[in-house]
Design an enzyme around this catalytic site. Structure first.
Site, PDB file in Angstrom:
ATOM      1  N   HIS A 185     -44.575   0.515 -17.994  1.00  0.00           N
ATOM      2  CA  HIS A 185     -46.557   0.532 -18.778  1.00  0.00           C
ATOM      3  C   HIS A 185     -46.300  -0.381 -20.120  1.00  0.00           C
ATOM      4  O   HIS A 185     -47.709  -0.634 -20.256  1.00  0.00           O
ATOM      5  CB  HIS A 185     -46.441   1.901 -18.847  1.00  0.00           C
ATOM      6  CG  HIS A 185     -46.734   2.501 -17.615  1.00  0.00           C
ATOM      7  ND1 HIS A 185     -47.580   1.837 -16.673  1.00  0.00           N
ATOM      8  CD2 HIS A 185     -46.210   3.600 -17.242  1.00  0.00           C
ATOM      9  CE1 HIS A 185     -47.679   2.857 -15.482  1.00  0.00           C
ATOM     10  NE2 HIS A 185     -46.230   3.529 -16.037  1.00  0.00           N
ATOM     11  N   ASP A 221     -41.514   1.323  -8.558  1.00  0.00           N
ATOM     12  CA  ASP A 221     -42.396   3.241  -9.383  1.00  0.00           C
ATOM     13  C   ASP A 221     -43.693   3.561  -8.792  1.00  0.00           C
ATOM     14  O   ASP A 221     -44.395   3.029  -8.636  1.00  0.00           O
ATOM     15  CB  ASP A 221     -42.246   3.094 -10.679  1.00  0.00           C
ATOM     16  CG  ASP A 221     -42.573   4.077 -11.794  1.00  0.00           C
ATOM     17  OD1 ASP A 221     -42.450   4.963 -12.239  1.00  0.00           O
ATOM     18  OD2 ASP A 221     -43.556   4.690 -11.424  1.00  0.00           O
ATOM     19  N   HIS A 223     -46.500   4.436  -9.894  1.00  0.00           N
ATOM     20  CA  HIS A 223     -47.638   3.580 -11.172  1.00  0.00           C
ATOM     21  C   HIS A 223     -47.127   2.101 -10.726  1.00  0.00           C
ATOM     22  O   HIS A 223     -46.124   2.017 -11.160  1.00  0.00           O
ATOM     23  CB  HIS A 223     -47.583   4.016 -12.315  1.00  0.00           C
ATOM     24  CG  HIS A 223     -47.138   5.833 -12.563  1.00  0.00           C
ATOM     25  ND1 HIS A 223     -46.003   6.455 -11.690  1.00  0.00           N
ATOM     26  CD2 HIS A 223     -48.195   6.970 -12.511  1.00  0.00           C
ATOM     27  CE1 HIS A 223     -46.766   7.960 -11.820  1.00  0.00           C
ATOM     28  NE2 HIS A 223     -48.085   7.986 -12.160  1.00  0.00           N
ATOM     29  N   ASP A 312     -39.733   8.167  -8.909  1.00  0.00           N
ATOM     30  CA  ASP A 312     -41.258   9.172  -8.920  1.00  0.00           C
ATOM     31  C   ASP A 312     -42.389   9.870  -7.431  1.00  0.00           C
ATOM     32  O   ASP A 312     -43.259  10.445  -7.660  1.00  0.00           O
ATOM     33  CB  ASP A 312     -42.512   9.342 -10.596  1.00  0.00           C
ATOM     34  CG  ASP A 312     -42.717   7.305  -9.947  1.00  0.00           C
ATOM     35  OD1 ASP A 312     -41.939   6.982 -10.069  1.00  0.00           O
ATOM     36  OD2 ASP A 312     -43.390   7.603 -11.758  1.00  0.00           O
TER      37      ASP A 312
END
Length: 462
Positions: A185, A221, A223, A312
């Site tokens: 991120h 991931d 996200h 995740d």
């Protein structure tokens, strides 16, 4: 902001005993000396690289100082990105006899400011460095730092950069970066989403500095790696492919729609597979790999493949709420291992259920060591939503990758049949029992109404 809701599944380690074996904290000073002695010999005629016994092994990047990065402020629930994540994985690897044992560590070093400036702005680098002068601070409401965080981030980035060089050069067969804080991120100008420095981006550029012309980054991931995409969205030498929950922009960080394909002449070098709902599992991921990821990766022909390996999306994760199993992660690793001649670097990103993250990471490293993934989903049957997502991605990306044209046409026909077969015919509302007219207007009217009420309760309404 990542809404870090901690559920009971996140505390499974307390009962499972996953941490009872402790964690591996090697003496890197001693081991690095031995490693350098084995990796390289010098002669009077110049430096001669000798084939090492390590070049057929998996390298692990880990340093216990990364465990010092933690949230200082006490809250009702621990922050999901916490030191126990690395401890749980290390304990699982030690129990399995993998590390220490079958893998070898590389010596840790801190990334230099000059290397970071190839990825991040000077202001962003300085903001992270300043955090070492305070007890606690926050870059965003969910992205914390303490006085040890800047060093932990430098160590994580340095380990990833060196692993990329080791794998690309052939001094290591492949590698796994057991690092934190995570990175995907972190963009050019900002730290966010638990991430301080972008480890995958640093690794890609380190590999190119070592001679790699093309680098593939696959981000699984849950996200979207908005930071990695931002860094490389104008770069045709780095192909970024991400599979993530998106839900039409409602899932953090809101980026990563299928039509985000790159800019300024690098269109097609960002590939996003945005799931439209939670609960996505092995079949959807493997289906997307076979329909989208592998055809594009093969056409791109990278010199090194990097996996931004957040766990995740694993079953039981409190943030991802998806259903990928360790066997699914192992299968995806196995499929990517055939790309770039097996030169594969796996970098830890997210993953917040300690049992899921430790079992998934262990399954991935076993594949890196040459073990079978354990299951082979030759013809995975995706969910209807998953197939629709993949079809939408193909419709866009086939304009940049002609290899997808035939797959798109075939899948489009299959989708029409698939949706027709899955569409259930609407049940007609039954008339039930039609009473004689005399019942309605005679002394038996009360009996009629009683019968009507009973039939409605049984689902046979009039």
């Amino acid at each position: 902001m990542l809404p870090y809701i901690v559920t009971s599944s996140c505390g499974e380690h307390r009962e499972s005993g996953i941490l009872k074996h402790g964690f591996f904290a090697p003496s890197f000073l001693h081991e690095s000396t031995l490693l350098e002695a084995e990796l390289e010999t010098r002669t009077d005629k110049g430096m001669v690289s000798q084939v090492s016994t390590f070049n057929s092994s998996t390298a692990i990047g880990f340093d216990e100082r990364m465990l010092l990065h933690s949230e200082v402020e006490m809250k009702s629930h621990p922050h999901p990105e916490r030191p126990d994540r690395l401890r749980a994985i290390a304990a699982s690897l030690a129990t399995a006899g993998i590390f220490p044992g079958r893998c070898y560590p590389i010596p840790a070093r801190e990334i230099t400011k000059e290397e970071l400036e190839m990825v991040h702005s000077a202001e962003n680098i300085q903001a992270v460095e300043v955090s070492s002068n305070v007890i606690s601070c926050y870059f965003t409401p969910d992205t914390y730092a303490n006085k040890h965080s800047a060093q932990a981030a430098r160590l994580a980035a340095g380990l990833c950069a060196d692993l990329a060089s080791e794998v690309f050069s052939g001094r290591a067969k492949n590698g796994f970066a057991l690092v934190r804080p995570p990175g995907h991120h972190a963009g050019v100008k900002q730290a966010m989403g638990f991430c301080l420095h972008n480890n995958a981006a640093v690794s890609a550029l380190a590999a190119q500095a070592a001679g790699a012309k093309k680098v593939l980054i696959v981000d699984w991931d849950v996200h979207h790696g908005n930071g990695t995409q931002e860094i490389f969205e104008q770069n045709k030498s780095v192909l970024y492919i991400s599979l993530h929950r998106h839900e039409f922009g409602r899932f953090y960080p809101g980026t990563g729609a299928a039509d985000e394909v790159g800019t300024m002449g690098a269109e097609g070098y960002c590939v996003n597979v945005p799931w439209s709902q939670s609960g996505v599992g092995d079949n959807d991921y493997i289906f997307a790999f076979k329909q989208v990821v592998l055809p594009i990766a093969s056409a791109f022909a990278p010199d090194l493949t990097i996996i931004s390996a957040g766990f995740d999306a694993a079953r039981g994760d409190p943030l991802g709420m998806c259903d990928v199993t360790p066997a699914g992660y192992a299968q995806m690793t196995y499929l990517l291992n055939i790309v770039s001649g097996g030169k594969l670097l796996v970098i830890l990103e997210g993953g917040y259920n300690l049992r899921s993250i430790s079992s998934s990471a262990t399954a991935v490293i076993k594949v890196l060591l040459g073990e079978s993934p354990g299951c082979d989903l030759d013809d995975p049957l995706p969910s209807r939503a998953g197939m629709k997502t993949v079809l939408d991605v193909l419709a866009i990306q086939k304009n940049f990758w002609p290899v997808l044209e035939s797959s798109f046409s075939q899948l489009q026909s299959q989708y029409e049949i698939y949706t027709t077969q899955r569409r259930k015919p609407r049940k007609k509302r039954g008339r039930g029992v039609v009473p004689p007219l005399c019942w309605r207007w005679s002394r038996k009217r009360l009996l009629y109404h009683l019968l009507k009420g009973q039939l409605r309760v049984r689902g046979k309404g009039f």
